[in-house]
Motif scaffolding. Structure first.
Motif, short mmCIF file in Angstrom:
data_model
loop_
_atom_site.label_atom_id
_atom_site.label_comp_id
_atom_site.label_asym_id
_atom_site.label_seq_id
_atom_site.Cartn_x
_atom_site.Cartn_y
_atom_site.Cartn_z
N MET A 257 0.84 -1.20 0.00
CA MET A 257 0.00 0.00 0.00
C MET A 257 0.88 1.25 0.00
SD MET A 257 -1.36 0.69 3.90
CE MET A 257 -1.80 -0.98 4.30
N LYS A 258 0.32 2.33 -0.53
CA LYS A 258 0.99 3.62 -0.45
C LYS A 258 0.44 4.40 0.74
CE LYS A 258 2.06 4.25 -5.36
NZ LYS A 258 1.85 5.12 -6.54
N VAL A 259 1.33 5.00 1.49
CA VAL A 259 0.93 5.80 2.66
C VAL A 259 1.61 7.15 2.59
CG1 VAL A 259 1.01 6.02 5.17
CG2 VAL A 259 0.52 3.80 4.14
N ASP B 145 -5.10 -3.27 1.44
CA ASP B 145 -4.13 -2.70 0.50
C ASP B 145 -4.55 -1.31 0.03
OD1 ASP B 145 -6.33 -3.39 -0.97
OD2 ASP B 145 -5.26 -4.56 -2.48
N LYS B 146 -5.46 -0.67 0.76
CA LYS B 146 -5.95 0.66 0.41
C LYS B 146 -4.93 1.74 0.74
CE LYS B 146 -9.37 2.19 2.83
NZ LYS B 146 -10.73 2.32 3.40
N ASP B 147 -4.72 2.68 -0.18
CA ASP B 147 -3.80 3.79 0.08
C ASP B 147 -4.36 4.68 1.19
OD1 ASP B 147 -2.25 2.82 -1.95
OD2 ASP B 147 -2.95 4.26 -3.45
N LEU C 256 0.03 11.12 -4.40
CA LEU C 256 -1.30 10.52 -4.34
C LEU C 256 -2.33 11.36 -5.12
CD1 LEU C 256 -1.81 9.07 -0.75
CD2 LEU C 256 -1.11 7.93 -2.84
#
Length: 340
Positions: A1-3, A190-192, A230
């Motif tokens: 995931m992207k954070v 897996d949600k950003d 994002l």
């Protein structure tokens, strides 16, 4: 995931006290050191009045690859009755407050180690507020309003983040912050995510240690990014959008930065921090109140309140410009026109 890890209300490099009375110094610098040790980039939405007190943090943020955003000069919420309350939106005061923060960041970036013009391009309103006066002020100052994208928002006035670690509460402990963040990551799948934190209390630096960052990065397979990655505004301008002096777009790998500057207009810099060299620049104009706008025809217009000053096309690769395309700095430092 992207954070996207974001910190509001700083910078703070003054001496602070923890809840048990112990002293803790350099809250923002401690965070910056932990981020550097772990190779993580973040976004700092700074308050202009705090920048004036610890402007050295601005150059450090920029040099280490973080994004510096605008969180207004005053952060005046007035316990529900201030400039950014639900009921009181003073358009002229809000515009002045946003411009003031830009000026503070610009001044300390130019006077700091990098000696480079830098103006925030991304804005988050205090307490996540949103309204037409705020949006109009963002348009007039070339700001990308993170709240505008309504990132995972659940209510109209709560925008710009998907998780709040409650670090705005002075009484919260570092352990509680870590537990909140861990719980959010565990439930996200897996949600950003955009995580809202703060760097104005001592407990914050105790929560975001290098050890904690490494642990969650490994446990949840996180790719930490800046918030501009994002919202898709890091490496492009769309037709009609513009840059103010000190604002920039850059390649996603961070090797090249295209900056609109007062003295040389548009300059493409190679990587290298304070020692970066200019690869390409436009002719000299200079002046106050200018902006560089990308047109539907693929040209850049330099203008001020009096009108158009200069128009030119970029040296670029790619096909014929079409309306709805965008200007992109690719990883080789070349300009490309891409049709969306």
């Amino acid at each position: 995931m992207k954070v996207a890890l974001t910190f509001d209300d700083g910078p703070n490099n003054t001496e602070s006290r923890t809840n048990d009375g112990k002293r803790n110094c350099d809250v923002t610098n401690h965070l910056l050191d932990a981020l550097k040790q772990t190779g993580v980039v973040a976004t700092f939405f700074v308050v202009g009045n705090n920048v004036k007190k610890c402007g050295d943090c601005i150059s450090k943020m920029i040099k280490e690859g973080h994004l510096v955003g605008n969180h207004t000069r005053s952060h005046w919420s007035g316990n529900g009755n201030g400039m950014y309350s639900h009921t009181s939106h003073d358009a002229s005061a809000i515009l002045s407050d946003i411009e003031g923060c830009n000026k503070d960041v610009y001044k300390f970036a130019l006077e700091g180690e990098l000696k480079r013009e830098y103006t925030p391009r991304f804005f988050r309103c205090p307490e996540g507020k949103y309204g037409k006066e705020i949006e109009e002020a963002c348009k007039k100052t070339g700001m990308v309003n993170v709240g505008k994208y309504d990132l995972f928002a659940k209510e109209p006035y709560h925008v710009g983040w998907s998780s709040d670690d409650n670090s705005w509460k002075s009484e919260i402990t570092a352990e509680q912050i870590q537990n909140l963040v861990t719980g959010t990551l565990r439930d996200a799948g897996d949600k950003d995510l955009v995580i809202l934190s703060h760097d104005h209390y001592a407990n914050h630096s105790q929560a975001w240690t290098a050890e904690f960052i490494r642990k969650i990065k490994n446990d949840y397979n996180i790719q930490f990014v800046r918030i501009d990655e994002l919202v898709g505004k890091r490496d492009n301008l769309e037709a009609g959008e513009y840059l103010l002096p000190g604002q920039a777009i850059e390649s996603l790998d961070g090797k090249y930065r295209l900056v609109f500057q007062r003295d040389t207009n548009l300059v493409l810099y190679l990587e290298g921090g304070a020692s970066a060299n200019a690869k390409w620049a436009t002719g000299q104009i200079g002046g106050v109140g200018e902006k560089a706008t990308l047109t539907d025809q693929g040209e850049i217009e330099i203008s001020n309140k009096s009108g158009l000053l200069k128009k030119f096309s970029f040296p670029h690769e790619g096909g014929e410009w079409k309306a709805g395309s965008r200007l992109v700095v690719d990883n080789n430092g070349k300009f490309k026109y891409q049709t969306l």
